[in-house]
Design a protein around this motif. Structure first.
Motif, short mmCIF file in Angstrom:
data_model
loop_
_atom_site.label_atom_id
_atom_site.label_comp_id
_atom_site.label_asym_id
_atom_site.label_seq_id
_atom_site.Cartn_x
_atom_site.Cartn_y
_atom_site.Cartn_z
N TRP A 1 1.11 6.19 4.26
CA TRP A 1 0.11 7.09 4.83
C TRP A 1 0.84 8.32 5.35
O TRP A 1 1.62 8.24 6.29
CB TRP A 1 -0.64 6.37 5.94
CG TRP A 1 -1.69 7.21 6.62
CD1 TRP A 1 -2.32 8.31 6.14
CD2 TRP A 1 -2.22 6.98 7.93
NE1 TRP A 1 -3.22 8.80 7.06
CE2 TRP A 1 -3.19 8.00 8.17
CE3 TRP A 1 -1.99 6.03 8.92
CZ2 TRP A 1 -3.90 8.08 9.36
CZ3 TRP A 1 -2.70 6.10 10.11
CH2 TRP A 1 -3.65 7.12 10.32
N ARG B 1 0.67 -4.21 4.85
CA ARG B 1 -0.71 -4.40 4.41
C ARG B 1 -1.50 -3.12 4.64
O ARG B 1 -1.19 -2.32 5.53
CB ARG B 1 -1.35 -5.56 5.17
CG ARG B 1 -0.60 -6.88 4.99
CD ARG B 1 -1.30 -8.03 5.71
NE ARG B 1 -0.47 -9.25 5.64
CZ ARG B 1 0.40 -9.60 6.57
NH1 ARG B 1 0.58 -8.83 7.64
NH2 ARG B 1 1.12 -10.71 6.43
N GLU B 2 -2.51 -2.93 3.85
CA GLU B 2 -3.35 -1.74 3.93
C GLU B 2 -3.98 -1.61 5.33
O GLU B 2 -4.44 -2.60 5.90
CB GLU B 2 -4.45 -1.81 2.87
CG GLU B 2 -5.26 -0.54 2.74
CD GLU B 2 -4.49 0.56 2.02
OE1 GLU B 2 -4.56 1.71 2.47
OE2 GLU B 2 -3.80 0.25 1.02
N PRO C 1 0.83 -1.21 0.00
CA PRO C 1 0.00 0.00 0.00
C PRO C 1 0.87 1.25 0.00
O PRO C 1 2.02 1.24 0.44
CB PRO C 1 -0.80 -0.12 1.29
CG PRO C 1 0.00 -1.04 2.16
CD PRO C 1 0.68 -1.99 1.23
N ALA C 2 0.31 2.34 -0.49
CA ALA C 2 1.02 3.61 -0.48
C ALA C 2 1.24 4.07 0.95
O ALA C 2 0.43 3.79 1.84
CB ALA C 2 0.23 4.66 -1.25
#
Length: 298
Positions: free
Chosen positions: A7, A22-23, A4-5
């Motif tokens: 945050w 993981r997201e 995931p990108a």
């Protein structure tokens, strides 16, 4: 599956980046945001609704925030180790030099922090109390403490590998991360690289939060509480410890005499650069430093 990108967001006056394998579900992000806000509402001297601001105006006693004992006991140890150069009532000293709630950057001259802070500040029996007006500032280790709290929140989820970076104070769980040590006089360069695994790396430098004084000299946020003046001997410090609060506290202590001894007692590895360009490090330090041996002090 691609990772995931990161945050990214701003909080407590700095930029954050959280990278996970993981997201993160929305409820987890909400929990992280709530934890940061609760910490800020307790300890920020920049917001009028905080516990710190309420005590600053007239002293008194309030229910102690959950982190009070851990942080203030650590600050007491740093104060002892540095001969009072670090002091949790340094807030008014920072205000006087312009690092105030309005970020005025208006230098009104140095103000020493109260040397009798132990007689003024207490945190017993679930109460945080001040005997008279004074401004608590936990900047010596507060950001590290908050990094630990955020990491703890994420570690209880299925996020996998985690890196929490709050403006240079970071913690890593899982996959090792190689972290560059930014040169304090040239942010395009690094003085070395440190591989961090299941630990925290914290950094502090005089080129961050710096502004000109009325006389043209450069002021910054790392003060000697005994004089209210910015430190002029050490330019930057880097530390690695199992917890970010410990690393952050040691990074502050290393700007003063007594810092290396405290770091040794706490089992903290460290690197620091003096303002004349020398690099020093702790015995057994595992950082990969890009320095010449004829220009190094230990």
């Amino acid at each position: 599956m691609p990772a995931p990108a990161p945050w990214r967001f701003d909080a407590i006056g700095t930029s954050w980046e959280i990278v996970t394998e993981r997201e993160l579900p929305a409820p987890v992000r909400d929990e992280v945001t709530a934890r940061i806000d609760a910490f800020d509402r307790a300890w920020s001297r920049f917001r009028p609704d905080s516990v710190v601001s309420a005590l600053a105006h007239g002293g008194g006693s309030m229910p102690a925030p959950p982190d009070a004992a851990a942080m203030l006991e650590a600050l007491a140890a740093v104060s002892d180790a540095t001969g009072g150069a670090v002091n949790p009532l340094v807030g008014a000293s920072l205000d006087a030099l312009g690092y105030d709630a309005g970020y005025s950057l208006r230098d009104r001259g140095p103000v020493a922090a109260p040397g009798d802070w132990r007689e003024r500040l207490s945190w017993q029996n679930g109460r945080l109390a001040l005997a008279g007006p004074a401004t608590i500032d936990v900047g010596a280790l507060g950001k590290g403490r908050l990094v630990d709290l955020v990491l703890d929140t994420l570690a209880r989820t299925e996020a996998g590998d985690i890196t929490v970076d709050a403006g240079g104070d970071l913690a890593v769980r899982g996959r090792p991360q190689r972290i560059g040590l930014e040169h304090p006089f040239d942010p395009r360069r690094a003085i070395g690289v440190w591989e961090v695994t299941d630990a925290a790396l914290c950094a502090s430098a005089i080129n961050r939060r710096a502004w000109p004084s009325a006389t043209g000299a450069t002021l910054h946020h790392v003060l000697d509480a005994r004089t209210g003046q910015p430190v002029r001997t050490i330019a930057a410090t880097w530390t690695v410890a199992p917890e970010a609060m410990t690393a952050d506290a040691a990074a502050t202590a290393l700007f003063f005499d007594g810092g290396p001894r405290l770091a040794h007692d706490w089992g903290v590895e460290w690197v620091r650069m003096t303002t004349d360009g020398r690099v020093e490090w702790s015995p057994g330090c595992r950082a990969d430093l890009f320095v010449r041996t004829d220009s190094v002090g230990r």
